[in-house]
Design an enzyme around this catalytic site. Structure first.
Site, PDB file in Angstrom:
ATOM      1  N   CYS A 135      -0.670  -3.132 -17.003  1.00 10.63           N
ATOM      2  CA  CYS A 135      -0.753  -2.042 -16.026  1.00 10.63           C
ATOM      3  C   CYS A 135      -0.074  -2.420 -14.719  1.00 10.63           C
ATOM      4  CB  CYS A 135      -2.212  -1.651 -15.771  1.00 10.63           C
ATOM      5  SG  CYS A 135      -3.224  -2.982 -15.096  1.00 10.63           S
ATOM      6  N   HIS A 148       0.816  -1.215   0.000  1.00 10.34           N
ATOM      7  CA  HIS A 148       0.000   0.000   0.000  1.00 10.34           C
ATOM      8  C   HIS A 148       0.851   1.267   0.000  1.00 10.34           C
ATOM      9  CE1 HIS A 148      -2.324   3.275   1.912  1.00 10.34           C
ATOM     10  NE2 HIS A 148      -3.294   2.811   1.152  1.00 10.34           N
TER      11      HIS A 148
END
Length: 793
Positions: free
Chosen positions: A756, A427
């Site tokens: 991606c 994260h």
């Protein structure tokens, strides 16, 4: 000589006579009223009136003597003393009788025009050199509101003339090299709009932070605008995308509730500056002070005004505009308009910044995995618990074990992030890339090695391994003009999940957004579990109170989710329009959903959330299906209501073909079925996806390889675990073979395929292989785009 001119007899050619502010008002009344722009009428005292007063009272030499000692703006005390003396000289003058009579006659004529015995007016100063396209004198002189009676208007005119010598005006002229006596004050007297009974604010026909040209930014508050101008409240903030508004869509891409605790209203007395502050009710504080219709009308005004001034000045002219709503007739009026003087003057090419250390042997305190290629210096803030986040100040370097979605607001303050845990796709790494700040993850012992409140430097410019240095280590930045970059062999796109950066990043030479992550939007912008929003009445008292506070400005929890999500996605779509934007439906894991407000009531506790209820499986599950419908509704609103047909949706973590069909049925039922102008993509991130790609090409318009999950599932690792981070390698031959196979299958089926995932950002050799195998696009993190374009492939 006539020292007073009605505003409707003034044009832009009269700046030297009446100043930029009054010339602009006259221009709008004459030119824009026929296009529906409402501007209150009034009159202006010319600059000749100012000089007439100065000469009549013989105070010019005294004023010059007062200003003469001021050689620098740095001597604050001297400026204050001189300014006070100069203002007192002017405030004590006597107006010539003929000038007083002209003012009185003009005021009575204005009262008659508005069918009032004594009308309420605003008295504003307008310097004769102000608000040119190259300089802004906005806010330097004084404004006096709700002035009634001719004698009080005359008194306000004296005060306005004196305000040519406010401390801030003196300092500005000293810094810019303006002669204090090369300009004069014209005074504008304008009928007040009863915003004390409604709303007022400012707007710009440009994004003021990034300089993005296609945006109208509107600030709004209750009551008279002086409360906003003085910075005493935080206004509501709205943003509208101009090109779609011209096409009659409703492209409101931001609605941010402000803290409108007070407002200025009329005081119940006659005379000079009769306004007072009052408290705003709790109910009104929790509501937007403008309706969508009013937001769009103001934006239309901004477009008309910008277009007109651009034609008048014969070059692009973004505008800074003051507006107000009259509480009696409900109409919106323009009070002032001046050229924006920052971005309109910026003609520099967009550049890429590369960082290099000046010191060759700084003391290394710790090292970890680099995220980004930047260098940052700041004060270390060691955060051992989320309860300590409040100690982080702007420009600090956060040191913690690991961040989660709740940390995003405080991460936006940071100059850099350091975490003990995590790998390149944790994260902290993902959000740091989105924010454009350097980060070091997996820094073993960071909480012990790095002390609280010490100067440190984070260096991510050295490659995959980054370092924390003791103290503020000097570094240099090298800039490369984007226009010098060569066209790459394939389309380069960008990964984006933080809409706040979209306008700034839109100038990058990319073909669009290959991955727009909405999970960050849900965490940072919405904060509440969507199922909790659909079941607010079933929540406990504490949770219900939190939700009701957030959703107060909206008609329901459902409306809150749909509008907020569509606005954030709409911001990204607007920034890159008409380039395509691939929006991936939410890809939280159950443990991450539990962190949302109300999440604990709807999310199961899973032993391994990374392999549990996520992606497509979640969308048709009874535990989340109703929430997924809200995600679809938001995307439909972005396309149909807001007009962004460049937005296409993407489904993540599809385990089986049957599962894909199940999810596509739900998507189609919500009005997002595939068509020539509306495409649906799928993430190709499981080995099973690669194996069955010939089946999936019948169902989807294209694919995007997710190298992070593909690596995880091929190698059998948990990519959030630092214990096996050394094995997490996209360069593994098995992972590369799967990528090559996926591209080959897509090419045989004439289907679009891009990537991606993190691999091409971190590994140039992988990027070269993907290009060789025939991939259609590479979607990279913002910090990697220009680095990639500088390389040869």
């Amino acid at each position: 000589m006539n020292y007073v001119k009605p505003l409707d007899q003034i044009s832009l050619k009269d700046v030297k006579k009446v100043g930029g502010k009054n010339a602009s008002l006259g221009y709008m009344i004459q030119t824009l009223s026929r296009e529906g722009v409402l501007v209150p009428h009034g009159f202006a005292l010319t600059a000749d009136a100012y000089w007439y007063v100065i000469e009549h009272n013989k105070i010019l030499e005294q004023l010059q003597s007062t200003m003469k000692p001021l050689a620098s703006s740095h001597n604050v005390s001297a400026v204050r003393i001189a300014g006070k003396k100069a203002r007192r000289l002017i405030e004590q003058v006597m107006f010539p009788e003929d000038l007083e009579q002209e003012i009185t006659d003009a005021y009575h004529a204005l009262c008659k025009q508005y069918h009032m015995k004594e009308c309420d007016v605003a008295v504003r100063s307008s310097a004769t050199a102000e608000d040119s396209p190259e300089a802004s004198f906005a806010g330097q002189q004084e404004t006096f509101l709700n002035v009634t009676g001719a004698e009080h208007v005359i008194h306000a005119c004296k005060k306005s003339m004196a305000s040519l010598f406010t401390d801030r005006a003196i300092v500005y002229r000293l810094e810019k090299g303006f002669d204090h006596f090369s300009m004069a004050i014209s005074v504008g007297i304008q009928k007040m709009v009863r915003a004390d009974l409604a709303t007022s604010g400012v707007m710009f026909s440009i994004d003021t932070e990034s300089g993005f040209k296609d945006s109208v930014l509107i600030d709004a508050t209750y009551g008279l605008g002086e409360m906003l101008v003085q910075g005493k409240i935080i206004p509501d903030e709205y943003c509208v995308y101009k090109p779609m508004l011209v096409q009659k869509k409703q492209p409101i891409v931001k609605k941010k509730l402000g803290a409108k605790t007070k407002k200025y209203v009329y005081a119940n007395r006659r005379g000079f500056t009769t306004i007072k502050p009052v408290a705003v009710s709790r109910q009104k504080q929790q509501a937007f002070c403008l309706t969508d219709t009013q937001i769009l009308q103001l934006a239309e005004y901004a477009i008309v005004i910008e277009k007109s001034y651009t034609e008048a000045y014969k070059r692009w002219m973004p505008m800074d505009i003051e507006w107000a709503q009259d509480g009696r007739d409900g109409k919106l009026y323009i009070l002032q308009a001046r050229p924006e003087t920052i971005h309109s003057q910026n003609k520099k090419d967009v550049t890429y910044t590369r960082y290099e250390l000046e010191s060759k042997q700084p003391r290394i305190l710790a090292h970890g995995t680099s995220i980004g290629q930047g260098i940052a210096t700041g004060t270390s803030r060691v955060i051992r618990s989320s309860k300590q986040m409040h100690i982080v100040k702007q420009g600090d370097i956060i040191v913690t074990r690991m961040t989660d979605p709740d940390w995003v607001p405080v991460m936006k303050k940071a100059a850099a992030i350091i975490t003990e845990s995590g790998g390149a796709t944790c994260h902290a790494a993902i959000v740091s890339r989105e924010l454009g700040i350097p980060a070091l993850v997996g820094v073993e012992g960071a909480l012990q090695k790095l002390k609280q409140a010490k100067k440190v430097t984070v260096d991510c410019s050295q490659g995959k391994t980054g370092y924390v240095y003791q103290g503020a280590v000097k570094f240099i930045k090298k800039q490369i003009a984007i226009k010098k970059l060569k066209k790459p062999p394939v389309d380069i796109m960008i990964n984006l999940g933080v809409p706040d950066r979209a306008y700034a990043l839109s100038s990058l030479p990319v073909a669009g957004v290959g991955l727009a992550r909405i999970e960050f939007i849900i965490t940072d912008g919405i904060k509440v579990h969507p199922m909790a929003l659909l079941n607010i009445s079933k929540m406990d008292v504490v949770t219900r109170k939190k939700i009701n506070t957030l959703t107060a400005p909206y008609t329901s929890g459902k409306a809150y989710f749909i509008e907020r999500l569509s606005q954030e996605v709409g911001t990204i779509a607007a920034a890159f329009y008409p380039r395509p934007v691939l929006v991936r439906f939410s890809d939280f894991k159950s443990n991450e959903y539990r962190n949302l407000i109300g999440g604990e009531f709807f999310e199961p506790i899973e032993a391994n959330p990374m392999l549990g209820l996520r992606g497509a499986s979640r969308y048709y599950s009874p535990l989340y299906k109703d929430a997924f419908v809200l995600e679809c509704a938001a995307m439909r609103r972005v396309r149909e209501v807001m007009g962004f047909d460049n937005v296409h949706v993407m489904v993540p973590f599809v385990r089986t073909v049957k599962e894909a069909r199940e999810v596509l049925k739900i998507i189609a039922a919500q009005g997002l079925e595939r068509s020539k102008i509306q495409k649906i993509f799928m993430m190709c991130e499981l080995p099973a996806n690669v194996h069955d790609l010939k089946e999936y090409v019948r169902l989807f318009d294209g694919f995007s390889i997710g190298s992070n999950d593909l690596t995880q599932l091929t190698l059998g690792i948990d990519r959030d675990s630092e214990l096996v981070a050394n094995i997490d390698d996209e360069n593994n031959t098995a992972v590369l073979a799967l990528m090559e196979q996926a591209i080959a299958t897509a090419k045989q089926s004439k289907s679009y395929i891009g990537i991606c995932g993190q691999a091409p950002s971190d590994h140039p050799e992988i990027a070269r292989n993907l290009i060789k195998w025939g991939i259609d696009s590479l979607s990279l993190n913002p910090d990697a785009v220009l680095t990639f374009l500088l390389k040869k492939y």
